[in-house]
Scaffold this active site. Structure first.
Site, PDB file in Angstrom:
ATOM      1  N   LYS A 128       0.780   4.125  -2.740  1.00 47.57           N
ATOM      2  CA  LYS A 128       0.791   5.420  -2.654  1.00 47.57           C
ATOM      3  C   LYS A 128       1.812   6.853  -2.903  1.00 47.57           C
ATOM      4  CE  LYS A 128      -3.766   4.903  -1.615  1.00 47.57           C
ATOM      5  NZ  LYS A 128      -4.704   5.563  -2.173  1.00 47.57           N
ATOM      6  N   TYR A 183       0.687  -1.184   0.369  1.00 48.61           N
ATOM      7  CA  TYR A 183      -0.055  -0.443   0.017  1.00 48.61           C
ATOM      8  C   TYR A 183       1.060   1.452   0.950  1.00 48.61           C
ATOM      9  CZ  TYR A 183      -3.552   3.489   2.310  1.00 48.61           C
ATOM     10  OH  TYR A 183      -4.340   4.249   2.135  1.00 48.61           O
TER      11      TYR A 183
END
Length: 302
Positions: free
Chosen positions: A174, A170
């Protein structure tokens, strides 16, 4: 009504932040394409039009205009279709909010390849493809001599800016969204498009377990700093004509807190004017690091 008559696509808008963004855009006069696959928190399960349809009904109950869309924006065809849905239903597209995503959290040594790929697909590829097709639409409009005053709002995270233990996939996705935002801002500005990113903190389906462990529920009647609705005013303002000229920026939003993030920039430096010997690097680097601020801690690090 700062977005009166603007046409907005919000991806992942069936729940959480996306739902809050879609509703606030509608309150501010926008016509909204509510995109959502309707799958589980980790992206598994059969697609369902239920969540997107429910948000559309909420918008219509407010007196607004909206249409549900169930295309998979992490595919070329799906991303093209969601842009076409806005143009075909409402005549144009003014704002793209890339928000869709899910989690597959693991410590790095336990992270499976398919868990890495799935998170990269929905977050990073799911930003790139809608951005690509919206950008192509606005480029064509600009070249045809029609005025463009368009906005893209991408969704990064504090995890992407500072890192987050147990979220290597993640965090990497991001962080990639920030890089994509900077490039898109530089490339699309000539066509009348601004591109910015937000790093929100809010209680959603993705984060509710973390907040339940670390934060007490707000007292009745008190300001709920973690409500997703707190983030949406910034997103709506970035989607409005008022934000013209602001591009290539990353904004943090949490509760009533707004912050312009100060990402990588050139810091202390030294130039020898010749090739360094490895044995010389230690002393030079010690001086440079003494002049530079210490890095902010990774989320979850002890």
């Amino acid at each position: 009504m700062i977005c009166q008559d603007r046409v907005v696509v919000v991806t992942g808008a069936g729940r959480g932040l996306g739902r809050a963004h879609a509703l606030e855009f509608a309150r501010q006069g926008a016509r909204v394409v509510v995109n959502d696959l309707g799958v589980a928190r980790d992206g598994s399960g059969e697609a369902s039009g239920g969540p997107a349809g429910e948000v559309v009904e909420e918008i219509r109950a407010l007196g607004g205009e909206a249409v549900a869309n169930g295309d998979d924006i992490a595919t070329e065809a799906g991303a093209r279709a969601v842009v076409a849905a806005a143009v075909e239903r409402f005549g144009r597209l003014d704002v793209l909010v890339n928000n869709a995503g899910f989690l597959r959290d693991r410590m790095l040594v336990n992270l499976a390849e398919d868990e890495w790929d799935a998170v990269m697909r929905v977050h990073l590829k799911g930003h790139f493809l809608p951005l690509k097709h919206a950008g192509a639409y606005w480029r064509a409009e600009s070249k045809a001599g029609r005025p463009v005053d368009a906005r893209i709002v991408n969704t990064s995270s504090g995890a992407g800016l500072l890192g987050s233990v147990g979220q290597g996939n993640y965090s990497a996705a991001k962080a990639g969204i920030v890089g994509l935002t900077l490039v898109a801002a530089a490339e699309l500005g000539r066509y009348g498009v601004t591109v910015n990113a937000i790093a929100p903190a809010a209680r959603t389906r993705m984060t509710e377990e973390v907040f339940a462990q670390t934060m007490a529920a707000p007292a009745e009647g008190a300001f709920d700093a973690m409500a997703p609705e707190n983030v949406s005013p910034l997103v709506v303002w970035l989607g409005s004509a008022e934000s013209r000229g602001i591009t290539g920026r990353v904004f943090e939003a949490e509760g009533g807190h707004l912050c312009v993030m100060d990402a990588f920039r050139h810091g202390p430096a030294v130039d020898k004017g010749a090739r360094w010997d490895p044995a010389e690097i230690g002393a030079a680097m010690k001086e440079l690091l003494a002049q530079a601020p210490a890095p902010e801690p990774v989320y979850g690090a002890s």
